[in-house]
Design a protein around this motif. Structure first.
Motif: not given
Lengths: 282, 759
Positions: A9-10, A52-54, A57, A68, A163-164
């Motif tokens: 989890e992030l 961290l699949d979050e 994206h 991502g 993060t992005n």
């Protein structure tokens, strides 16, 4: 023994960053593993982001793509939206290493590794990307062109991570190019890179232009003086000559084992001339 | 007929499936690992070796030069190279101290706790510095060896020359970059025998080096070649160093010791191709006939002599290329520098000489405005002509055939007049090279080696070859089995090999000098012919017929008796042949073709029994914005004598050509203070598959009467001509001639700038 944290989890990653310093972040490892294998000391604590699949994206918004940080080059190369709205990022990603590296290396890793020869970086600079940074303290955004503070230095605080990436879409009226001059046809680190994004009207007037270069200065840079010398003018032989000259003066290359200063300077000038020439002929 | 067929590679299946065992695949329970501590300075007195605290030194075993019981040398030509430095280091990376430990990690850690102090001496790092001899590091003049070859009257001929063309050419180091790095396991047995196994080209070279090091008789040293992942000359003499280190540690620690280099260590520690500066001064008639030539070659030998005199000698003999020139003087010297010793690399002095001579032909053709083809046709050697050492070429001279074939197949003449695209900023260019390479050892070399090989019948009724010639990827085992099968009417799969072990196989001479097929292949053929004769004799006495009537065909022996054909299978015949003696083995030894004469003092006569010839055409596209070169197509034509296995012959030619293109375009060792800056595959640039275009390979068979079925040596030849053809193509595209390789975009840009300034 080295401790490797691999959060799923992030928020957990932020907690680890906050609690267990010093810590080295691994976002694929294609640069770090080479370094460790050739004698660079391995830190005691590593934060492995791979789970961290979050951060994998790619989201489309009206004027930008949100990518991502953990998206691999392969993912960028294959994604329809990236191919449509950021084709030069795809061009850049395709030049990195070979398939194995493209499967493992990530856009966030390319950014944070902070090499002046990072292949995707000139594209992010030319498109005025914005970097989203996270920590337990929350999220913040920094223009990509302000992200580096010096050779291999970034604005990231110890407890922060990328993060992005917010990447403005290439507009239909815009013309864009990515050039990489490497040491061979593949598996090559660049000697000179240039990413150009321009709006050129039917009269061949350059309404707007953004130019970023890599491997010719301590960090990837925008060549704003050269942009100014071109912006608002009609492409002709004289403008091409001026742009070449401005570019050669503006870059700050060095001589190293890959190339020399004189070559890098000359080719930087030639590449902007090539861009203008090809658009003039188009 | 199996000779001339592209039968499958004998060891191919094992290599492709991973079944082949390389040295690093061997694991013994009590094995220890060796680590080499090396100099970090180019030239210095060693003032002290400290073993730092913070490491438990009782867990490892150390060895230095004092542990060497006989002679501290790497035995080769001059015996000037110590296995381990004593008080002086002469190059960065020179081995000083050895460490053996139960694990690799522990050996590495120990090495980090060794601190060596030095008193630095001035270092000689370039050919120019060495020639000035301000700092003497070898003899009075820093020259390891020099040669002069003279024919005719050079001074007078220059007087009458209508045109004189002069230019200097530079070539740098090149790393062999075999895919498997150097590796050895040494075991010291309780009876005093030293057993060496590993990756190598020449087991008997290692055998001799270990004998000298420990003062042992022949039978106390056993050297076994493991499956070897490439050599290219890089495993000709260098494995003697690794084997010496491993053996010394094994003796001292009482365990088998494995030393397998990582790529970075292999790159800095092992030998490379000699850099060279080569000056050509040529006198011609206005219509392009060579009448006088002065060629001076200077090679950088590095800190120790290794094989440098022999490398230089080959460069000197090939300095002119396959051309006629009645008045010529070639001078060559190899000098000492405080850089790692250079050594054998495919081509062995010729790629340097050939780059210079063929680029000089390009420069002459430009200066005289004569087409490169016409210039070559006017001056090329034909049958009956004399080379620069005064050798008359009496057979197997395919010069005109290779040139005609490469021009036709590449459509050179039409493509040379090809118009440049007007709008694009890319320029097309086409270049030609024409070259030759002597097969086997130079001069009287093969007479001194007297290479041997044997064949024997096996208990299963097949045939076994005993040879020290190694399989290093070039196809030794496949072609030898084809030759023996052909002689005896068998299939290649009926032929097996004795393990390449110095206690089991005779000394066939080293696996070098394009001699394996041409020289040892011939010896193998002779041994097989003797076996056939002996079998025929024995069967004839049993069958009561004449030995000469017995045919060996289709895995059978056939003869006629009373008008009837009698046939016995080879296996059955073999069994009968061995019924009394229990074995049947025949050995053969090389002898030079009749009439070969060589004078080592005047350097004149028949330098090689025969030459192989080739011509290359390379087509390129140069990006005028970035000066990057894209190779579009390569066409080669090669006079191979006879292709024993066409696919393997083409593979040799294609592979050598790729190495030559890398030499011409990319490969460059970067140095600073005698240290190598780019010892990794990421920054020492070799071509990838994307850098190499389609290749067309034309084989021309112009048989050599004293080779097996007419075959000549072609292992090295393809390394010679690729670079000059490529750089000539670049010159055709951009108008400027690059005289130093690699022809990087940086050098192409500089050559164009220089041309613009001169204009």
């Amino acid at each position: 023994m080295n401790k490797v944290y691999s959060p799923k989890e992030l928020s957990e990653a932020f907690q680890i960053l906050n609690s267990y310093q010093p810590l080295k972040i691994v976002a694929g490892g294609t640069d770090l593993m080479v370094g460790y294998n050739s004698g660079m000391p391995v830190p005691d604590q590593l934060l492995n982001l791979w789970k961290l699949d979050e951060l994998r994206h790619i989201d489309e918004y009206p004027s930008l793509l949100k990518i991502g940080a953990l998206c691999t080059y392969t993912q960028l190369i294959k994604d329809e939206r990236v191919r449509k709205y950021a084709p030069t990022l795809v061009d850049a990603a395709k030049t990195i290493g070979a398939m194995q590296i493209q499967n493992r290396g990530t856009l966030g890793g390319n950014i944070v590794n902070a090499s002046p020869a990072g292949d995707c970086l000139p594209v992010l600079a030319a498109f005025d990307a914005v970097i989203e940074i996270g920590s337990v303290r929350g999220l913040r955004q920094v223009p990509f062109t302000d992200f580096y503070t010096g050779y291999r230095q970034t604005v990231l605080a110890e407890d922060e991570m990328v993060t992005n990436i917010l990447l403005p879409k290439q507009k239909t009226e815009e013309s864009a190019k990515f050039y990489k001059v490497g040491t061979r046809a593949a598996q090559a680190i660049s000697k000179v890179m240039m990413s150009v994004r321009a709006s050129i009207d039917a009269q061949k007037c350059v309404k707007e232009i953004a130019i970023a270069v890599g491997s010719v200065a301590p960090t990837v840079i925008r060549t704003r003086l050269t942009e100014m010398a071109i912006r608002g003018l009609i492409i002709d032989e004289s403008l091409i000559a001026t742009a070449r000259k401005e570019m050669m003066e503006e870059v700050r290359p060095i001589t190293d084992i890959r190339s020399n200063e004189h070559y890098r300077r000359t080719v930087s000038g030639n590449l902007i001339a090539k861009f203008l020439r090809e658009n003039y002929l188009a | 007929m199996t000779v001339g067929q592209s039968v499958n590679r004998k060891e191919g299946r094992d290599k492709v499936t991973g079944a082949a065992k390389y040295v690093d695949d061997y694991h013994f329970q009590d094995i220890w690992y060796g680590k080499t501590v090396r100099s970090t300075v180019a030239h210095a007195q060693i003032t002290g070796i400290e073993f730092l605290a913070g490491f438990d030194w009782s867990t490892v075993v150390l060895a230095d030069y004092r542990d060497i019981t006989s002679r501290n040398i790497v035995a080769l030509i001059y015996d000037d190279q110590p296995l381990l430095a004593e008080s002086l280091v002469r190059h960065v990376y020179e081995p000083i101290l050895l460490i053996a430990a139960p694990t690799k990690e522990l050996a590495e850690l120990a090495a980090k706790h060794v601190h060596i102090t030095y008193k630095k001496l001035p270092a000689v790092l370039t050919i120019e510095d060495s020639l000035s001899a301000e700092q003497k590091i070898f003899g009075d003049d820093n020259v390891f060896k020099s040669y002069t070859v003279t024919r005719g009257n050079v001074e007078d001929a220059f007087q009458s020359a209508e045109v004189v063309v002069e230019e200097t050419y530079h070539v740098g180091h090149q790393e062999q970059l075999y895919i498997e790095t150097n590796g050895i396991i040494a075991t010291a047995k309780s009876d005093g025998t030293i057993l060496i196994q590993g990756s190598m080209q020449c087991p008997y070279y290692v055998h001799r080096a270990i004998k000298e090091l420990f003062g042992l008789p022949d039978e106390k040293v056993v050297v076994v070649q493991n499956v070897t992942g490439g050599g290219f000359g890089g495993k000709e003499e260098f494995p003697s160093v690794v084997a010496g280190h491993a053996a010394l540690l094994a003796k001292k620690c009482g365990h088998p010791v494995k030393i397998v280099y990582e790529r970075g260590e292999d790159f800095v520690a092992s030998t490379k191709r000699h850099p060279a500066v080569i000056r050509h001064r040529t006198g011609l008639t206005r219509d392009g006939r060579l009448i006088a030539a002065e060629i001076d070659l200077t090679f950088d030998g590095g800190a120790y002599c290794t094989l440098s005199p022999v490398v230089l000698s080959r460069g000197v003999i090939h300095a002119l290329g396959p051309y006629k020139c009645p008045n010529i003087r070639v001078t060559g010297k190899v000098v000492a520098t405080n850089t790692p010793p250079n050594g054998a690399f495919r081509g062995f002095g010729v790629p340097q000489a050939c780059f210079a001579s063929e680029m000089h032909m390009e420069n002459i053709s430009r200066k005289l405005d004569i087409s490169p083809v016409e210039l070559r046709r006017k001056n090329m050697l034909h049958q009956g002509d004399y080379t620069l050492t005064g050798q008359q070429l009496t057979y197997s001279v395919g010069t005109q055939q290779v040139l005609d074939a490469v021009l036709e197949r590449s459509d050179y003449l039409a493509r040379r007049s090809h118009k440049q695209p007007e709008l694009s900023n890319k320029r097309y260019g086409i270049g030609l090279s024409f070259y030759y390479h002597g097969g086997g050892f130079t001069g009287s070399g093969e007479e001194k080696i007297k290479g041997q090989a044997a064949v024997e019948l096996t208990a299963e009724g097949t045939v076994r070859i005993l040879t020290a010639s190694t399989e290093i990827g070039q196809g030794t085992r496949t072609i030898f089995s084809q030759i023996v099968a052909q002689e005896l009417g068998l299939r290649p799969e009926d032929v097996e090999f004795e393990e390449n072990d110095t206690s089991k196989v005779p000394d066939s001479g080293p696996t070098v000098a394009s001699r394996t097929c041409m020289v040892v292949g011939r010896v193998v053929q002779m041994a097989a012919a003797s076996l056939k004769e002996e079998m025929a004799k024995r069967i004839a006495s049993l069958a009561q017929c004449q030995a000469s009537e017995i045919q060996f065909e289709g895995r059978h022996l056939l003869w006629q008796k009373d008008g009837e054909i009698i046939s016995v299978s080879f296996a059955e015949a073999a069994e009968r042949c061995m019924s009394r003696t229990g074995f049947l083995k025949t050995t053969a030894q090389y002898s030079s073709p009749p009439g070969i004469k060589w004078d080592d003092v005047t350097y004149s006569g028949d330098a090689y029994p025969v030459y192989a010839y080739a011509a290359d055409v390379v087509e390129v596209e140069v990006d005028m914005d970035t000066f990057e070169v894209k190779i579009l197509k390569v066409t080669t034509a090669t006079d191979v004598g006879k292709a024993i296995n066409p696919t393997l012959a083409e593979g040799q030619i294609e592979g050598g050509t790729v190495q030559a293109l890398g030499y011409g375009l990319f490969e460059e060792v970067a140095w600073k203070d005698g240290k190598i800056l780019n010892n990794r595959l990421t920054n020492y640039i070799i071509p990838t598959s994307l850098d190499i275009p389609d290749m067309e390979t034309v084989l021309i068979e112009n048989p050599y009467p004293y080779g097996p079925y007419g075959a000549k040596g072609i292992g090295e030849l393809p390394m010679d001509g690729g670079a000059p053809a490529l750089v000539a193509a670049i010159a055709d595209a951009v108008g400027a001639v690059v005289t130093e390789i690699p022809a990087t975009p940086e050098r192409i840009m500089e050559a164009m700038e220089k041309l613009a300034v001169e204009a």
